[in-house]
Design an enzyme around this catalytic site. Structure first.
Site, PDB file in Angstrom:
ATOM      1  CG  ASP A 135     -40.522 -40.736-106.009  1.00 12.60           C
ATOM      2  OD1 ASP A 135     -40.291 -40.986-104.920  1.00 12.60           O
ATOM      3  OD2 ASP A 135     -41.737 -40.115-106.188  1.00 12.60           O
ATOM      4  CG  ASP A 153     -45.862 -45.669 -99.231  1.00 10.08           C
ATOM      5  OD1 ASP A 153     -45.606 -44.296 -99.198  1.00 10.08           O
ATOM      6  OD2 ASP A 153     -45.274 -46.455 -99.924  1.00 10.08           O
TER       7      ASP A 153
END
Length: 251
Positions: A11, A130
């Site tokens: 990330d 998500d």
């Protein structure tokens, strides 16, 4: 038997690898280029690179860092963050990505999924979902987990799988960074609806979590970040453990 995959995730924010919990409390971890090099040597099956604030900030993904990461590895690379158009697909593929992960861009324009699949092939299109529980429903979130779209996640994922997504990366916001195990209830619900590979993301804390994960039907890969970044678990060690316990891995 198809071998299962272990996938570390980078990330990236402002050119650095970061990690949080439940998509919040983001902390700096390391240099993405150096980390990619280490994971390539450590036996990772693939690598995922997310520019985690690109969609929220309404900008294009940082391609300079991506190009350097791609130049360090010899395993498949999936890239996501700020992917809104076919031109964005083209740009990251030319930087060295093998697959492109799309989330907020597809929620804004669902036609992006079939259009990308037609141009680049289903195998290139990864739906990153998500997902979080809201009032007992699995909801899909946009903009790095910041925005509740109000959409039923299972319906959305099923639609994308039927219209060109070749793989699903299911990110459980509820278990992200908690390290108490993968969100098996959520994963089972998705696996019951689709017939394409599923990458499980969110919740890995120990090697036993991966063993339990791979006993669930339809799960092809386990993705993790923190436990690998902090060297709490080595990828080769994990794969040897799984192999010894009946899960076929590529060593």
């Amino acid at each position: 038997m198809i071998t299962k995959r272990i996938i570390p995730c980078l990330d990236v924010r402002n050119g650095r690898v970061v990690k949080g919990t439940n998509f919040e409390g983001i902390k700096d971890v390391a240099d993405p280029v150096e980390m990619a090099r280490l994971y390539n040597a450590a036996g990772a099956d693939e690598l995922v690179f997310y520019d985690i604030t690109a969609s929220f900030e309404g900008r294009a993904l940082f391609t300079d860092i991506l190009t350097r990461v791609a130049g360090e590895i010899f395993i498949p690379l999936t890239v996501g963050g700020g992917i809104n158009t076919l031109e964005d697909f083209d740009r990251v593929l030319k930087c060295g990505a093998d697959k492109v992960s799309v989330n907020s861009g597809a929620l804004k324009d669902p036609g992006l999924i079939p259009a990308a699949a037609q141009r680049y092939g289903d195998q290139c299109v990864v739906l990153s979902a998500d997902v979080k529980r809201v009032n007992g429903q699995f909801r899909v979130f946009a903009k790095g987990g910041r925005e509740d779209t109000g959409r039923d996640a299972l319906d959305w994922i099923s639609w994308c799988a039927a219209h060109g997504a070749g793989e699903i990366c299911l990110n459980s916001i509820d278990t992200d960074g908690v390290r108490n195990g993968f969100d098996l209830e959520m994963l089972d619900a998705v696996a019951a609806r689709v017939n394409i590979p599923i990458i499980a993301s969110g919740g890995a804390g120990k090697k036993e979590d991966f063993l339990e994960l791979f006993h669930h039907k339809g799960i092809d890969a386990g993705l993790a970040a923190g436990i690998f970044h902090q060297k709490l678990l080595g990828i080769r060690e994990l794969k040897e453990y799984l192999n010894a316990n009946g899960v076929e891995m590529r060593l």
